[in-house]
Design a protein around this motif. Structure first.
Motif, PDB file in Angstrom:
ATOM      1  N   ALA A 177      14.815   4.522  -5.735  1.00 48.49           N
ATOM      2  CA  ALA A 177      13.480   4.586  -5.137  1.00 48.49           C
ATOM      3  C   ALA A 177      12.517   3.850  -5.769  1.00 48.49           C
ATOM      4  N   ILE A 178      11.501   3.262  -4.884  1.00 47.97           N
ATOM      5  CA  ILE A 178      10.585   2.414  -5.387  1.00 47.97           C
ATOM      6  C   ILE A 178       9.144   2.953  -4.772  1.00 47.97           C
ATOM      7  N   THR A 179       8.164   3.322  -5.651  1.00 51.39           N
ATOM      8  CA  THR A 179       6.966   3.401  -4.979  1.00 51.39           C
ATOM      9  C   THR A 179       6.003   2.781  -5.957  1.00 51.39           C
ATOM     10  N   GLY A 180       4.627   2.984  -5.664  1.00 50.88           N
ATOM     11  CA  GLY A 180       3.437   2.222  -6.283  1.00 50.88           C
ATOM     12  C   GLY A 180       2.497   1.986  -5.482  1.00 50.88           C
ATOM     13  N   THR A 181       1.214   1.702  -5.777  1.00 48.27           N
ATOM     14  CA  THR A 181       0.209   1.034  -4.794  1.00 48.27           C
ATOM     15  C   THR A 181       0.541  -0.244  -4.318  1.00 48.27           C
ATOM     16  N   ASN A 182       0.988  -1.190  -5.198  1.00 49.34           N
ATOM     17  CA  ASN A 182       1.159  -2.561  -4.795  1.00 49.34           C
ATOM     18  C   ASN A 182       2.558  -2.974  -5.213  1.00 49.34           C
ATOM     19  N   GLY A 183       3.109  -3.934  -4.355  1.00 51.54           N
ATOM     20  CA  GLY A 183       4.545  -4.558  -4.809  1.00 51.54           C
ATOM     21  C   GLY A 183       5.604  -3.970  -4.325  1.00 51.54           C
ATOM     22  N   LYS A 184       5.320  -2.686  -3.629  1.00 52.13           N
ATOM     23  CA  LYS A 184       6.682  -1.908  -3.231  1.00 52.13           C
ATOM     24  C   LYS A 184       7.651  -2.915  -2.594  1.00 52.13           C
ATOM     25  N   THR A 185       7.170  -3.368  -1.336  1.00 59.12           N
ATOM     26  CA  THR A 185       8.164  -4.073  -0.508  1.00 59.12           C
ATOM     27  C   THR A 185       8.577  -5.332  -1.194  1.00 59.12           C
ATOM     28  N   THR A 186       8.142  -6.330  -1.932  1.00 55.46           N
ATOM     29  CA  THR A 186       8.463  -7.318  -2.598  1.00 55.46           C
ATOM     30  C   THR A 186       9.584  -6.856  -3.680  1.00 55.46           C
ATOM     31  N   VAL A 214      15.299   2.209  -1.800  1.00 56.89           N
ATOM     32  CA  VAL A 214      14.365   2.934  -0.508  1.00 56.89           C
ATOM     33  C   VAL A 214      12.908   2.467  -1.222  1.00 56.89           C
ATOM     34  N   GLU A 215      12.069   1.978  -0.273  1.00 53.95           N
ATOM     35  CA  GLU A 215      10.752   1.965  -0.421  1.00 53.95           C
ATOM     36  C   GLU A 215      10.057   3.489  -0.171  1.00 53.95           C
ATOM     37  N   VAL A 216       9.364   4.025  -0.965  1.00 56.16           N
ATOM     38  CA  VAL A 216       8.564   5.289  -0.665  1.00 56.16           C
ATOM     39  C   VAL A 216       7.212   5.229  -0.768  1.00 56.16           C
ATOM     40  N   SER A 217       6.455   5.590   0.378  1.00 53.83           N
ATOM     41  CA  SER A 217       4.896   5.779   0.390  1.00 53.83           C
ATOM     42  C   SER A 217       4.517   6.957  -0.402  1.00 53.83           C
ATOM     43  N   SER A 218       3.162   7.190  -0.615  1.00 58.30           N
ATOM     44  CA  SER A 218       2.566   8.297  -0.982  1.00 58.30           C
ATOM     45  C   SER A 218       2.700   9.312  -0.114  1.00 58.30           C
TER      46      SER A 218
END
Length: 436
Positions: free
Chosen positions: A105-114, A153-157
């Motif tokens: 899993a990958i989250t963060g404010t910026n750069g998630k999709t890349t 998995v890209e994960v948003s807040s």
């Protein structure tokens, strides 16, 4: 958790809600569908589900489980009622994760999709892997269609609000910058949600940590680090990215620009290392990667003016990073819907290579106030007017950069629609110039 014969409400029929419904049906649950937008509800045809035309407190009490769309806020009256009655509420990503044997899993404010795309391409060099989640391909769908794949998995807040048992094998928080404060109210709440991605990691799981962003992991788990500035497992030296003693790739070999993207590449290398992808395979995946549309994307050069589409930048930190990545003088187009961000910091930190700024949309007055005459500017109602104003102030070798620093919802359905409109404006301008 067994789902057979459970009464489950799927609240919110976005694409993730649709695929959660299909997965629930496969698990023999009794599935009920509701969306606050009745027109959306009427447009859906999902077999073997019960469509609800309305919700009320008495009806909420009849459900064993609610799977909620990321668009539904925590203070929704029906979710508050469900919580009072101790009814389990899950995000789609947590529900789907219950059926995943191997996911990261990958989250963060910026750069998630890349970063999600980079990790997927690296893992594909040796294994079956699929990018999913907030990237537009729901985890529920990946569970059904890509059974034996590693799910990246890209994960948003928003998705983490109801993900109490979400437990990836590898997790990372790329960065935390002000964003979504209308929803989360405070930076403390927002940061807590982002960092919750680590809370269920086990001792044999991995946290990938950006040492430059001061992200702390308190759980007892394995850790792999990266940094642009410090000693780490993945680091930058003399224009090359290294993994321990292995020289992986030169920065100028990448199809990505900006320090923020170097950090994203470093993070992805960490995932490759964990999954035992060889340095040679990692290098090949990285140099072949082409970034997504509308992220510092050069649309064209017309009359020696370069047009750059960064519609995906929907917060201050992302726009600042994009400006740093663009070389030469910049005419910056900012604007869109109000996310309750304080834009003063944007104009304080904005590089002086920005020679002119054009504000448009719902937040144009707020941007004008935050600018406080630091940069020369114009105000416009919409993107078309902003585009034409930018051209009127451009000279050869300038860059016209659309990097809005906020969401698009005042005039567009999403950043993609906004990005497409910008490209249409560039193409129309090129046609006009050709006729002259």
């Amino acid at each position: 958790m067994k789902f057979r014969n459970l009464n489950v409400l799927v609240y919110g029929l976005s694409v993730s809600g649709e695929w959660a419904s299909k997965l629930l049906i496969k698990k023999h649950a009794n599935v009920f569908l509701y969306d606050d937008n009745i027109e959306v509800l009427k447009s859906k045809t999902i077999k073997n589900c019960f469509m609800l035309n309305s919700l009320n407190e008495n009806l909420i009490e009849q459900f064993d489980l609610i799977i909620v769309s990321p668009s539904i806020p925590l203070d929704n009256e029906f979710l508050l009622k469900a919580s009072e009655k101790n009814i389990t509420i899950m995000s789609e990503v947590e529900f789907a994760s219950l059926f995943c044997k191997n996911y990261v899993a990958i989250t963060g404010t910026n750069g998630k999709t890349t970063t999600t795309e980079l990790v997927t391409e690296i893992l594909k060099m040796k294994k079956k892997a699929v990018a999913c989640g907030n990237i537009g391909y729901p985890l529920s769908r990946a569970v059904m269609e890509k059974k034996n794949y590693i799910k990246v998995v890209e994960v948003s807040s928003f998705m983490l609000e109801h993900a109490n048992k979400f437990s990836p094998h590898v997790a990372t928080v790329l960065n935390i910058e002000p964003d979504h404060l209308i929803r989360h109210k405070t930076m403390e709440n927002y940061s807590r949600l982002k960092l919750s991605i680590f809370k269920n990691l086990k001792p044999n799981d991995y946290a990938v940590i950006n040492l430059d962003d001061n992200v702390h992991v308190t759980s007892d788990t394995l850790k792999v680090t990266y940094s642009l500035k410090h000693t780490a497992d993945v680091y930058l030296k003399e224009g090359y990215i290294y993994l321990h003693e292995h020289k992986i790739v030169a920065v100028n070999e990448l199809n990505l620009t900006g320090k923020h993207n170097i950090a994203n590449v470093m993070c992805a290398i960490c995932f490759g290392y964990i999954y035992k992808i060889t340095p040679e395979q990692i290098r090949k995946a990285l140099i072949n990667y082409v970034p997504e549309h509308f992220r510092i994307e050069e649309v064209g050069v017309i009359n020696k003016i370069r047009f750059i589409n960064d519609s995906k930048s929907t917060n201050i930190a992302s726009t600042l990073a994009s400006v740093e990545a663009v070389k030469g003088a910049i005419i910056l187009i900012l604007g869109g819907s109000n996310k309750m961000l304080d834009y003063t910091d944007l104009f304080i930190k904005l590089n002086k290579r920005v020679k002119y700024v054009v504000f448009y949309g719902e937040i144009k007055d707020k941007l004008e106030e935050a600018n406080n005459d630091r940069f020369d500017y114009s105000k416009c109602e919409n993107l078309t007017d902003a585009f034409n104003t930018a051209i009127s102030h451009a000279i050869p070798n300038d860059n016209i950069l659309l990097s809005p620093a906020t969401a698009s919802y005042d005039q567009y359905s999403n950043y993609i629609e906004r990005g497409k409109h910008f490209n249409e404006l560039v193409n129309g301008y090129e046609t006009e110039c050709t006729k002259k």
